[in-house]
Design a protein around this motif. Structure first.
Motif, PDB file in Angstrom:
ATOM      1  N   ALA A  85       0.864  -1.187   0.000  1.00 57.43           N
ATOM      2  CA  ALA A  85       0.000   0.000   0.000  1.00 57.43           C
ATOM      3  C   ALA A  85       0.894   1.228   0.000  1.00 57.43           C
ATOM      4  O   ALA A  85       1.740   1.385   0.877  1.00 57.43           O
ATOM      5  N   ALA A  86       0.737   2.070  -1.002  1.00 54.20           N
ATOM      6  CA  ALA A  86       1.541   3.281  -1.132  1.00 54.20           C
ATOM      7  C   ALA A  86       0.650   4.496  -0.889  1.00 54.20           C
ATOM      8  O   ALA A  86      -0.419   4.627  -1.508  1.00 54.20           O
ATOM      9  N   LYS A  87       1.063   5.379   0.013  1.00 57.09           N
ATOM     10  CA  LYS A  87       0.238   6.527   0.394  1.00 57.09           C
ATOM     11  C   LYS A  87       0.898   7.838  -0.025  1.00 57.09           C
ATOM     12  O   LYS A  87       2.106   8.024   0.141  1.00 57.09           O
ATOM     13  N   ARG A  88       0.050   8.710  -0.576  1.00 54.85           N
ATOM     14  CA  ARG A  88       0.523  10.046  -0.955  1.00 54.85           C
ATOM     15  C   ARG A  88      -0.666  10.990  -0.942  1.00 54.85           C
ATOM     16  O   ARG A  88      -1.660  10.752  -1.626  1.00 54.85           O
ATOM     17  N   GLY A  89      -0.551  12.041  -0.137  1.00 55.53           N
ATOM     18  CA  GLY A  89      -1.597  13.056  -0.086  1.00 55.53           C
ATOM     19  C   GLY A  89      -2.988  12.530   0.221  1.00 55.53           C
ATOM     20  O   GLY A  89      -3.965  12.944  -0.392  1.00 55.53           O
ATOM     21  N   GLY A  90      -3.082  11.589   1.148  1.00 53.36           N
ATOM     22  CA  GLY A  90      -4.384  11.051   1.532  1.00 53.36           C
ATOM     23  C   GLY A  90      -4.902   9.964   0.608  1.00 53.36           C
ATOM     24  O   GLY A  90      -5.931   9.355   0.876  1.00 53.36           O
ATOM     25  N   GLU A  91      -4.203   9.714  -0.501  1.00 50.27           N
ATOM     26  CA  GLU A  91      -4.594   8.659  -1.442  1.00 50.27           C
ATOM     27  C   GLU A  91      -3.749   7.409  -1.179  1.00 50.27           C
ATOM     28  O   GLU A  91      -2.545   7.514  -0.929  1.00 50.27           O
TER      29      GLU A  91
END
Length: 197
Positions: A85-91
């Motif tokens: 799971a990769a997270k960036r800016g709430g996504e």
């Protein structure tokens, strides 16, 4: 045997391992997880689909180290498929990574950087199972969700044959490394999975 009788298929050749039952994965569709069977049926490369073997195994011996010892499969010939799971800016973006069993996927650097994420980690079991439609311990690169990237360490593609999950804890698939490069959404990366310390 008369000319109008169907000829029996020759027993498939096993490149490694000690398995009592082996057959074409296309002929074992009823034993595979639904997304895996569908991926084999619809694979654009029929040659690749036809190269996949299914071997019957004990689900109680599905974990890599036990499996390797029980079925005489070298770790260098087994590949593990993990969900990240990769997270960036709430996504959150989900992806799969495939690496040989004696290596470890570099989630914190290589995967995170490649996916352009602020943070990356292994997905929890419930997410991995519900999103793939496969059993934990049997997740395979065949039949993953269409919107996921599949990051594959270059050493997997270079392997003559690799053993991967079948979508369930019972049974495994064996296929040429080069066939994996023909799966949808594959991105081959050098150094995705350095050798485990």
């Amino acid at each position: 045997m008369t000319d109008d009788q169907p000829r029996p298929h020759p027993a498939p050749h096993l490149p490694f391992g000690n398995f009592s039952q082996v057959r074409s994965a296309l002929e074992a569709a009823d034993t595979l997880a639904a997304p895996v069977a569908e991926a084999l049926r619809t694979w654009e490369s029929r040659e690749a689909a036809e190269s996949v073997l299914y071997v019957d195994t004990d689900p109680g011996k599905a974990d890599t180290a036990v499996f390797s010892e029980s079925y005489a499969v070298p770790l260098e010939a087994s590949a593990n498929c993990v969900v990240v799971a990769a997270k960036r800016g709430g996504e959150t973006t989900l992806a799969a990574c495939l690496a040989l069993a004696h290596t470890r996927v570099d989630v914190n650097r290589t995967v995170r950087k490649h996916l352009g994420a602020r943070k990356a980690s292994f997905a929890d079991m419930d997410t991995a199972v519900s999103r793939t439609g496969m059993e934990y311990g049997g997740i395979t690169p065949l039949g993953l969700p269409a919107d996921w990237p599949l990051l594959v360490d270059a050493s997997v593609i270079a392997a003559p044959y690799v053993l991967v999950g079948s979508g369930s804890r019972r049974g495994k698939l064996i296929l040429p490394g080069k066939a994996i490069a023909q799966l949808p959404h594959v991105e081959v990366l050098e150094g995705l999975a350095p050798a485990a310390e």
